[in-house]
Scaffold this active site. Structure first.
Site, PDB file in Angstrom:
ATOM      1  CD  GLU A  32       7.006   7.683  -5.753  1.00  0.00           C
ATOM      2  OE1 GLU A  32       6.406   7.308  -6.778  1.00  0.00           O
ATOM      3  OE2 GLU A  32       8.065   8.317  -5.786  1.00  0.00           O
ATOM      4  N   GLY A 118      15.929  -2.599 -12.017  1.00  0.00           N
ATOM      5  CA  GLY A 118      15.768  -2.702 -10.566  1.00  0.00           C
ATOM      6  C   GLY A 118      16.064  -1.419  -9.812  1.00  0.00           C
ATOM      7  CB  SER A 124       8.665  -3.099 -16.849  1.00  0.00           C
ATOM      8  OG  SER A 124       8.047  -2.342 -15.846  1.00  0.00           O
ATOM      9  CD  GLU A 156       4.306  -3.469 -15.252  1.00  0.00           C
ATOM     10  OE1 GLU A 156       4.801  -2.986 -16.267  1.00  0.00           O
ATOM     11  OE2 GLU A 156       4.965  -4.084 -14.392  1.00  0.00           O
ATOM     12  CG  ASP A 168       5.862   3.782 -13.453  1.00  0.00           C
ATOM     13  OD1 ASP A 168       5.870   4.843 -12.805  1.00  0.00           O
ATOM     14  OD2 ASP A 168       5.967   2.657 -12.921  1.00  0.00           O
TER      15      ASP A 168
HETATM   16  C1  GLA Z   1       5.317   2.021  -9.202  1.00  0.00           C
HETATM   17  C2  GLA Z   1       4.066   1.971 -10.080  1.00  0.00           C
HETATM   18  C3  GLA Z   1       3.490   3.363 -10.281  1.00  0.00           C
HETATM   19  C4  GLA Z   1       3.322   4.096  -8.966  1.00  0.00           C
HETATM   20  C5  GLA Z   1       4.592   3.997  -8.119  1.00  0.00           C
HETATM   21  C6  GLA Z   1       4.402   4.570  -6.747  1.00  0.00           C
HETATM   22  O1  GLA Z   1       6.344   2.682  -9.890  1.00  0.00           O
HETATM   23  O2  GLA Z   1       4.347   1.379 -11.323  1.00  0.00           O
HETATM   24  O3  GLA Z   1       2.259   3.281 -10.987  1.00  0.00           O
HETATM   25  O4  GLA Z   1       2.210   3.631  -8.267  1.00  0.00           O
HETATM   26  O5  GLA Z   1       5.043   2.668  -7.988  1.00  0.00           O
HETATM   27  O6  GLA Z   1       4.170   5.922  -6.815  1.00  0.00           O
END
Ligand code: GLA
Length: 383
Positions: A32, A118, A124, A156, A168
Site C-alpha cells: 500500500e 467509496g 473510478s 485520474e 488500480d
Molecule cells: C489509491 C491509489 C493507488 C494507490 C493506493 C495506495 O488507491 O489510487 O494508486 O496509491 O491508493 O496504495
C-alpha cells in the site's frame, strides 16, 4: 453484471446497436502506498465492474447516460476542459486517449456498475479502464494494455486531480480470475500468482466512512516521500526514488531528516519487503506468514505512514482477536473505506456477524461486508 438493461437503454436512447466494454474494481492484498514510489503491489481484480455500452454517432459530440445516477451529459471533442462531477472521468479518458493518438470521434455511451462507491474498490479506475478499453477497440486505436492503463491513470491525474499510482488501473486491465497480480511499478511488468481459495477467503469490512482528508493527504504523502528521497540523494546521487533506498541507507541520514519524513520512508521500504515475503508465502501455500505480513502492513500504515483512521484500526483490532483470521489490514488510500481480511472459509459468516455487531456498538455505524471473488480484467464484447 447483467447487461441487458444497459443495452436496452442504449437502443432506446440512441436507436443503434452498441458494443460492450467492461472493467472490474480491485482489491489490494498488500503493498500500500508503494506504487507511486516505484515499488511493488499485489492487487487483484474483483467480480464487480463498470459496464459501458458504446457506439460511434457520426458527429463530434460525446453523449453519455449514467444509469446509476439517472443523469445525462454531453461534451464536444474539441472542447475537453475539466468539469465537475462524474462526466469529468469520461472527458479525461477521451482526452488522454486522443493524446496517445487514438482517432476517437463522436460517441454515444450508456454505463452502469456494481462496484460499491467509496469502499476503496476503485470504482473510478474501473470506469476509466472500461471506457479506455472500449474506445481503443471502437476506433482501432491499437494501444497495448499497458498504454491503456497509463492513459486511464493520466485521466485520474489530469482531470480528477488525484496523483494516484498505477495500481488500480493496472489491476482493472490486467486482472485474471483466481490470480493476484504482483506488479513491479518500476518496470511496469507483472507476474500472476494463483490464489488458492479452497481453505481461505478474503473478506472486506467496509467502515462506511470516507474522511475528507483522503485526497489532500494522499498528495501530501507523495511529497513527503520525495522530500526523503532528496535527502538520501545528497549522499547517494544514483537514487531515483524510494525503490533504490535500503533501510541501512535511510538510517545513515536519519539525523538529517524530520522524524515524520523518516517514518514515511521507512514504512515504504519495509512494505516493499513485505510484498516480496507475502509472494513467497503464496508460492509455499503459507497463509499464516501471508497473514502476518498483512498485520504488519496495517501497523506501518497506522503508525508510520499515518493514513489509517480510528474506524479502520478498530476493525483490524477486532479481526486480530478472532481465532480464524490470519491477517487484516486497511486497504487502498486510507482514511476510510475497507479492511481486507484473510480468514478460514468455515468461519466467514460468524466473523461478519460478530464484526458488524461490534462495529455498530462502537461507532453507531453499519458495517458492510464483501466476500471477494477474483474476476477477469477489462474486455470488450460484441453483441
Ligand atoms: C489509491 C491509489 C493507488 C494507490 C493506493 C495506495 O488507491 O489510487 O494508486 O496509491 O491508493 O496504495
Amino acid at each position: 453484471m447483467e447487461i441487458t438493461g444497459i443495452v436496452e437503454k442504449f437502443k432506446s436512447l440512441y436507436g443503434a446497436n452498441p458494443i460492450i466494454a467492461r472493467a472490474p474494481g480491485r482489491v489490494n492484498l498488500i503493498g500500500e502506498h508503494t506504487d507511486y514510489n516505484d515499488g511493488f503491489v499485489l492487487p487483484a481484480a474483483v467480480d464487480k465492474e463498470i459496464v459501458f455500452a458504446l457506439q460511434k454517432n457520426g458527429s463530434s459530440t460525446v453523449r453519455v447516460f449514467s444509469m446509476d445516477m439517472q443523469q445525462s451529459a454531453q461534451f464536444e471533442l474539441n472542447q475537453m476542459v475539466p468539469q465537475q462531477g462524474w462526466v469529468n472521468y469520461i472527458i479525461g479518458v477521451f482526452a488522454e486517449l486522443i493524446k496517445k493518438g487514438v482517432k476517437a470521434e463522436g460517441t454515444d455511451l450508456v454505463f452502469a456498475g456494481d462496484v460499491p462507491l467509496g469502499a476503496g474498490m476503485s470504482s473510478s479506475a474501473a470506469l476509466e479502464s472500461a471506457l479506455a478499453t472500449g474506445i481503443n477497440y471502437l476506433y482501432n486505436g491499437g494501444l497495448s494494455k499497458l498504454e491503456l492503463a497509463l492513459a486511464a491513470q493520466a485521466a485520474e491525474h489530469n482531470y480528477a486531480g488525484v496523483k494516484c499510482g498505477l495500481m488500480d488501473q493496472y489491476a482493472s486491465i490486467f486482472g485474471k480470475t483466481d490470480h493476484v497480480i504482483k506488479l513491479d511499478c518500476r518496470t511496469q511488468q507483472h507476474e500472476y500468482f494463483k490464489f488458492d481459495f479452497s481453505e481461505f477467503m478474503l473478506v472486506l469490512c467496509d467502515t462506511n466512512v470516507k474522511h475528507s482528508l483522503a485526497s489532500s493527504e494522499y498528495n501530501v504523502r507523495r511529497a513527503q516521500c520525495e522530500t526523503g528521497v532528496e535527502i538520501v540523494r545528497k549522499k547517494y546521487p544514483h537514487v531515483r526514488n524510494l525503490r533504490d533506498i535500503t533501510l541501512e541507507m535511510l538510517k545513515e541520514v536519519k539525523s538529517e531528516m524530520e522524524t515524520i519524513i523518516y517514518n514515511r520512508c521507512e514504512y515504504v521500504i519495509e512494505e516493499n519487503m513485505r510484498v516480496e515475503k507475502a509472494c513467497n508465502a503464496l508460492i509455499n501455500n503459507d497463509f499464516k506468514t501471508f497473514g502476518q505480513m498483512m498485520y504488519l502492513s496495517h501497523d506501518g500504515l497506522q503508525h508510520k505512514y499515518e493514513v489509517s483512521c480510528p474506524e479502520l484500526d478498530y476493525l483490524v483490532e477486532m479481526a486480530k482477536k478472532h481465532p480464524s483470521v490470519l491477517g487484516s489490514r486497511m486497504m487502498g488510500g486510507g482514511f476510510g473505506g475497507c479492511t481486507i481480511n484473510l480468514i478460514h472459509k468455515d468461519a466467514v459468516d460468524e466473523f461478519i456477524l460478530k464484526m458488524a455487531t461490534a462495529y455498530q456498538q462502537k461507532t453507531g455505524l453499519e458495517m458492510k461486508a464483501y466476500r471477494v471473488k477474483i474476476g477477469e480484467g477489462a474486455r470488450v464484447e460484441i453483441m
